[in-house]
Design a protein around this motif. Sequence first.
Motif, mmCIF file in Angstrom:
data_model
loop_
_atom_site.group_PDB
_atom_site.id
_atom_site.type_symbol
_atom_site.label_atom_id
_atom_site.label_comp_id
_atom_site.label_asym_id
_atom_site.label_seq_id
_atom_site.Cartn_x
_atom_site.Cartn_y
_atom_site.Cartn_z
ATOM 1 N N PRO A 78 6.665 7.393 8.754
ATOM 2 C CA PRO A 78 5.234 7.450 9.066
ATOM 3 C C PRO A 78 4.408 8.268 8.097
ATOM 4 O O PRO A 78 3.200 8.410 8.266
ATOM 5 C CB PRO A 78 5.227 8.115 10.445
ATOM 6 N N TYR A 79 5.060 8.820 7.063
ATOM 7 C CA TYR A 79 4.384 9.795 6.198
ATOM 8 C C TYR A 79 3.187 9.200 5.458
ATOM 9 O O TYR A 79 2.127 9.830 5.364
ATOM 10 C CB TYR A 79 5.378 10.385 5.194
ATOM 11 N N ALA A 132 7.604 9.920 -0.032
ATOM 12 C CA ALA A 132 6.804 9.981 1.187
ATOM 13 C C ALA A 132 5.668 8.960 1.147
ATOM 14 O O ALA A 132 5.297 8.392 2.178
ATOM 15 C CB ALA A 132 6.237 11.382 1.376
ATOM 16 N N GLY A 133 5.137 8.714 -0.049
ATOM 17 C CA GLY A 133 4.009 7.810 -0.186
ATOM 18 C C GLY A 133 4.341 6.353 0.043
ATOM 19 O O GLY A 133 3.424 5.523 0.153
ATOM 20 N N TRP A 156 0.837 -1.194 0.000
ATOM 21 C CA TRP A 156 0.000 0.000 0.000
ATOM 22 C C TRP A 156 0.873 1.245 0.000
ATOM 23 O O TRP A 156 2.027 1.222 0.410
ATOM 24 C CB TRP A 156 -0.948 0.013 1.202
ATOM 25 N N TYR A 157 0.293 2.325 -0.513
ATOM 26 C CA TYR A 157 0.985 3.601 -0.639
ATOM 27 C C TYR A 157 0.105 4.716 -0.079
ATOM 28 O O TYR A 157 -1.118 4.603 -0.034
ATOM 29 C CB TYR A 157 1.244 3.944 -2.107
ATOM 30 N N GLY A 158 0.736 5.826 0.281
ATOM 31 C CA GLY A 158 0.020 7.058 0.540
ATOM 32 C C GLY A 158 0.030 7.925 -0.713
ATOM 33 O O GLY A 158 0.987 7.907 -1.484
ATOM 34 N N VAL A 159 -1.045 8.659 -0.924
ATOM 35 C CA VAL A 159 -1.169 9.569 -2.071
ATOM 36 C C VAL A 159 -1.625 10.920 -1.540
ATOM 37 O O VAL A 159 -2.582 10.988 -0.757
ATOM 38 C CB VAL A 159 -2.173 9.039 -3.109
ATOM 39 N N HIS A 160 -0.969 11.985 -1.958
ATOM 40 C CA HIS A 160 -1.215 13.332 -1.439
ATOM 41 C C HIS A 160 -0.805 13.399 0.028
ATOM 42 O O HIS A 160 -1.621 13.634 0.918
ATOM 43 C CB HIS A 160 -2.676 13.758 -1.591
#
Length: 251
Positions: free
Chosen positions: A236-237, A231-232, A196-200
Amino acid sequence: MVARQLDEQLARVFPVGRRLRVLDVGMGRGAQALRLARLGHQVTGVERDPRLIATARGTLAEEPDGIRERVRLVQGEGRDTGVHFLPGSFDVVLCHGVLMHVEEPDPLVAGLARMLAPGGLLSLLVRNGDALAMTPGLTGDWTGALTALDSTALLPRSRSEADGGTPAAPAPEGRADRLSALTATLHGIAAPLHTWYGVHVFAGRTPGAPAPVCSVAPDALETLLAVEERAGRTDPYRGVAELLHLCGVRG
């Protein structure tokens, strides 16, 4: 950014050069569907909004014959995939920016997983229910931040179309998803979370932060993408990103 993340997972899950059968549910204007068709994949796009599907058809009509032949567009609901398609019909199923508008997402996700062939990839882009307090908190809206800490309900806000960054109408009230809950759902439908990734993570969240990608000056775009991409995928970002991109693989 989602396209970069998706391509990374396609390269990890499938052999290089394999032509994939892709289902894009809630395709919007079809940016992601068309991009994948240009890469040689066979793509079926499903969209309920007649205006969006008309726009997608108009864009597709301008493409060469070889690309048009690889795309099928269907007007319909994501929950009706079992009506239109046989189980196991696709190697990849995309559902980007849809679950936030679905009151009970689990049946929809389970239905999408049934469309996957063994070893297939399910790609979900959802609002991050664990980070709803970030934006009001960073802008000094303390009441909004306090409310968001205990809720997965979304407030009305303007947004960009998830699959292509094209400006869209203000989003209606909706809901967000927590990573832990979706991880459990994917496990329960035999498409466990692969990555999984972070977006924005940073872009567009506060007045002092960089604007969304669609309005960033060209000379700053690559730097913004580099920051968001790193960061994504980094704790912890990624855990406080505005959106989450989850990839599950069918067992």
